[in-house]
Design an enzyme around this catalytic site. Sequence first.
Site, PDB file in Angstrom:
ATOM      1  N   TYR A 186      -8.678  13.650   1.632  1.00 26.74           N
ATOM      2  CA  TYR A 186      -7.933  14.598   0.807  1.00 26.74           C
ATOM      3  C   TYR A 186      -8.843  15.209  -0.264  1.00 26.74           C
ATOM      4  O   TYR A 186     -10.051  14.953  -0.292  1.00 26.74           O
ATOM      5  CB  TYR A 186      -6.696  13.911   0.235  1.00 26.74           C
ATOM      6  CG  TYR A 186      -5.769  13.413   1.326  1.00 26.74           C
ATOM      7  CD1 TYR A 186      -5.335  14.275   2.340  1.00 26.74           C
ATOM      8  CD2 TYR A 186      -5.372  12.074   1.392  1.00 26.74           C
ATOM      9  CE1 TYR A 186      -4.523  13.831   3.376  1.00 26.74           C
ATOM     10  CE2 TYR A 186      -4.559  11.618   2.436  1.00 26.74           C
ATOM     11  CZ  TYR A 186      -4.135  12.497   3.413  1.00 26.74           C
ATOM     12  OH  TYR A 186      -3.338  12.056   4.437  1.00 26.74           O
ATOM     13  N   LEU A 233      -5.693  -3.341   8.188  1.00 27.33           N
ATOM     14  CA  LEU A 233      -5.431  -4.349   9.215  1.00 27.33           C
ATOM     15  C   LEU A 233      -5.510  -5.766   8.672  1.00 27.33           C
ATOM     16  O   LEU A 233      -6.065  -6.673   9.298  1.00 27.33           O
ATOM     17  CB  LEU A 233      -6.389  -4.165  10.401  1.00 27.33           C
ATOM     18  CG  LEU A 233      -6.340  -2.791  11.090  1.00 27.33           C
ATOM     19  CD1 LEU A 233      -7.288  -2.756  12.283  1.00 27.33           C
ATOM     20  CD2 LEU A 233      -4.921  -2.438  11.522  1.00 27.33           C
ATOM     21  N   GLY A 239       0.214  -2.458   4.391  1.00 19.37           N
ATOM     22  CA  GLY A 239       1.058  -1.311   4.675  1.00 19.37           C
ATOM     23  C   GLY A 239       1.906  -1.577   5.905  1.00 19.37           C
ATOM     24  O   GLY A 239       3.081  -1.929   5.814  1.00 19.37           O
ATOM     25  N   ARG A 240       1.297  -1.454   7.073  1.00 22.59           N
ATOM     26  CA  ARG A 240       2.032  -1.723   8.317  1.00 22.59           C
ATOM     27  C   ARG A 240       2.549  -3.155   8.348  1.00 22.59           C
ATOM     28  O   ARG A 240       3.627  -3.420   8.883  1.00 22.59           O
ATOM     29  CB  ARG A 240       1.134  -1.445   9.522  1.00 22.59           C
ATOM     30  CG  ARG A 240       0.792   0.025   9.700  1.00 22.59           C
ATOM     31  CD  ARG A 240      -0.195   0.221  10.851  1.00 22.59           C
ATOM     32  NE  ARG A 240      -0.486   1.626  11.076  1.00 22.59           N
ATOM     33  CZ  ARG A 240      -1.421   2.313  10.437  1.00 22.59           C
ATOM     34  NH1 ARG A 240      -2.154   1.708   9.508  1.00 22.59           N
ATOM     35  NH2 ARG A 240      -1.633   3.582  10.695  1.00 22.59           N
ATOM     36  N   GLN A 251       0.685   6.703  -6.389  1.00 25.84           N
ATOM     37  CA  GLN A 251      -0.569   7.300  -5.954  1.00 25.84           C
ATOM     38  C   GLN A 251      -0.464   8.815  -6.092  1.00 25.84           C
ATOM     39  O   GLN A 251       0.419   9.444  -5.511  1.00 25.84           O
ATOM     40  CB  GLN A 251      -0.876   6.931  -4.507  1.00 25.84           C
ATOM     41  CG  GLN A 251      -2.250   7.379  -4.046  1.00 25.84           C
ATOM     42  CD  GLN A 251      -2.499   7.045  -2.595  1.00 25.84           C
ATOM     43  OE1 GLN A 251      -1.905   7.633  -1.701  1.00 25.84           O
ATOM     44  NE2 GLN A 251      -3.408   6.099  -2.343  1.00 25.84           N
ATOM     45  N   ARG A 309      -8.048   5.120  -5.199  1.00 25.73           N
ATOM     46  CA  ARG A 309      -8.349   4.770  -3.808  1.00 25.73           C
ATOM     47  C   ARG A 309      -9.486   5.666  -3.341  1.00 25.73           C
ATOM     48  O   ARG A 309      -9.489   6.869  -3.605  1.00 25.73           O
ATOM     49  CB  ARG A 309      -7.133   4.954  -2.897  1.00 25.73           C
ATOM     50  CG  ARG A 309      -7.483   4.808  -1.412  1.00 25.73           C
ATOM     51  CD  ARG A 309      -6.279   4.720  -0.513  1.00 25.73           C
ATOM     52  NE  ARG A 309      -5.723   3.359  -0.531  1.00 25.73           N
ATOM     53  CZ  ARG A 309      -4.747   2.941   0.282  1.00 25.73           C
ATOM     54  NH1 ARG A 309      -4.220   3.778   1.165  1.00 25.73           N
ATOM     55  NH2 ARG A 309      -4.303   1.706   0.218  1.00 25.73           N
ATOM     56  N   CYS A 325       2.663   7.296   3.253  1.00 26.59           N
ATOM     57  CA  CYS A 325       3.357   8.578   3.341  1.00 26.59           C
ATOM     58  C   CYS A 325       4.594   8.436   4.230  1.00 26.59           C
ATOM     59  O   CYS A 325       4.504   7.898   5.343  1.00 26.59           O
ATOM     60  CB  CYS A 325       2.433   9.650   3.903  1.00 26.59           C
ATOM     61  SG  CYS A 325       1.141  10.168   2.766  1.00 26.59           S
ATOM     62  N   SER A 368       0.820  -1.200   0.000  1.00 25.14           N
ATOM     63  CA  SER A 368       0.000   0.000   0.000  1.00 25.14           C
ATOM     64  C   SER A 368       0.866   1.267   0.000  1.00 25.14           C
ATOM     65  O   SER A 368       1.963   1.273   0.570  1.00 25.14           O
ATOM     66  CB  SER A 368      -0.881  -0.009   1.251  1.00 25.14           C
ATOM     67  OG  SER A 368      -1.929   0.904   1.155  1.00 25.14           O
ATOM     68  N   PRO A 369       0.388   2.341  -0.629  1.00 26.55           N
ATOM     69  CA  PRO A 369       1.120   3.608  -0.544  1.00 26.55           C
ATOM     70  C   PRO A 369       1.149   4.102   0.896  1.00 26.55           C
ATOM     71  O   PRO A 369       0.112   4.126   1.571  1.00 26.55           O
ATOM     72  CB  PRO A 369       0.322   4.550  -1.453  1.00 26.55           C
ATOM     73  CG  PRO A 369      -1.022   3.927  -1.583  1.00 26.55           C
ATOM     74  CD  PRO A 369      -0.835   2.462  -1.444  1.00 26.55           C
TER      75      PRO A 369
END
Length: 369
Positions: free
Chosen positions: A183, A302, A324-325, A101, A231, A26, A23-24
């Site tokens: 955003y 998650l 991601g995480r 992204q 997304r 930041c 996943s993108p």
Amino acid sequence: MASALFSPITMRGMTLPNRVVVSPMCQYNSTDGSANDWHLMHLGNFSLGAAALVMTEMTNVNPVGRITYKCAGLYSDDNEKALKRVIDFCKQYGLAKQGLQVGHAGRKGSTQPPALGAKPLTKEEGAWETVAPSAIPFGEGWHVPHALTQGEMKELTKDYVATVQRAERVGYDVIEMHGGHGYLIHQFLSPLANQRDDEYGGSVKKRMRYPLEVFEAMRKAWPSDKPLGIRVSAVDWVDGGTTIEDTIAFAHELKALGCDYMDVSSGQVDARQKIPFAPAYNAPFAEAVRKATGLPTMSVGLITGYQQAEDIVASGKADFICIGRGAMWDPRWMWHAAEELGAEAPYAPRTMPCHPKMRPQVFPKRAQG
């Protein structure tokens, strides 16, 4: 039985060997929008075998569109040169396809990096004027944004197109429009942030008008054989906000414009949100979009377990899973998932000495992550 997670999938002229996407994320580590050695390490590491597709963090179409002064951009020649160095490196040593992204923070811009508090910048700290569909702040104590005029919206669309053109020169395989997480594009879609009284506000059809105009312009600027996705935040988790029915209506329109997938997340447009965090909590939304429209979906949120990811794809909830995480915790998550599920995952040539088949006695079965 063959693994669904490790089955190939084709979008336009690109075939991926499995359904795992990084996943993108930041990084808040750019200099004047430009990538540096951190990004070389961050993206290069994942490109060796974390997933079939690795997404670069939300990369902004102009300086005002940045969340923080440390956020990534692709609006200058320096930005383009720096990012090309990173993506060339990833492709030289890795196997993953590379995605970008593309976004704009809107009213959530002009803030401190998270490590410094993530609060709106003061004038003394170099705050800049944020923009949004309406002059409504994200929350108490946030900047009141400038409400974009229709002329300014047309100019902003040109910024999106210019970033897409730069992304093609950099060498990206996939582009993803960021239409979620509160955003700018999400702000137009959400009735909580968009209270315009012109043809770009009001009904869901009017609220989606500008996002669709931007997407259509991006699709025309991007090669026809390369995938372009989006997304979104499927729901806002605030009464009176975006609903799954709104998102499905949006997905139908996107599909007609040539959208190749929808990465389905949720929330983050309003500080009053109450998100019921739980493993794979966004998967039902991805499933709803997929069933209603036939548009391929990605599920994010998650997802950490190997069997959990397999079940999401095998049951038809989504066509891809995004980590991601989980990828940060275990950059070789995909290799370990393949071992657990009895499947094969690609290994970059210089990583083959660690393949379990090379020294199986050193690699006992791992417990599920």
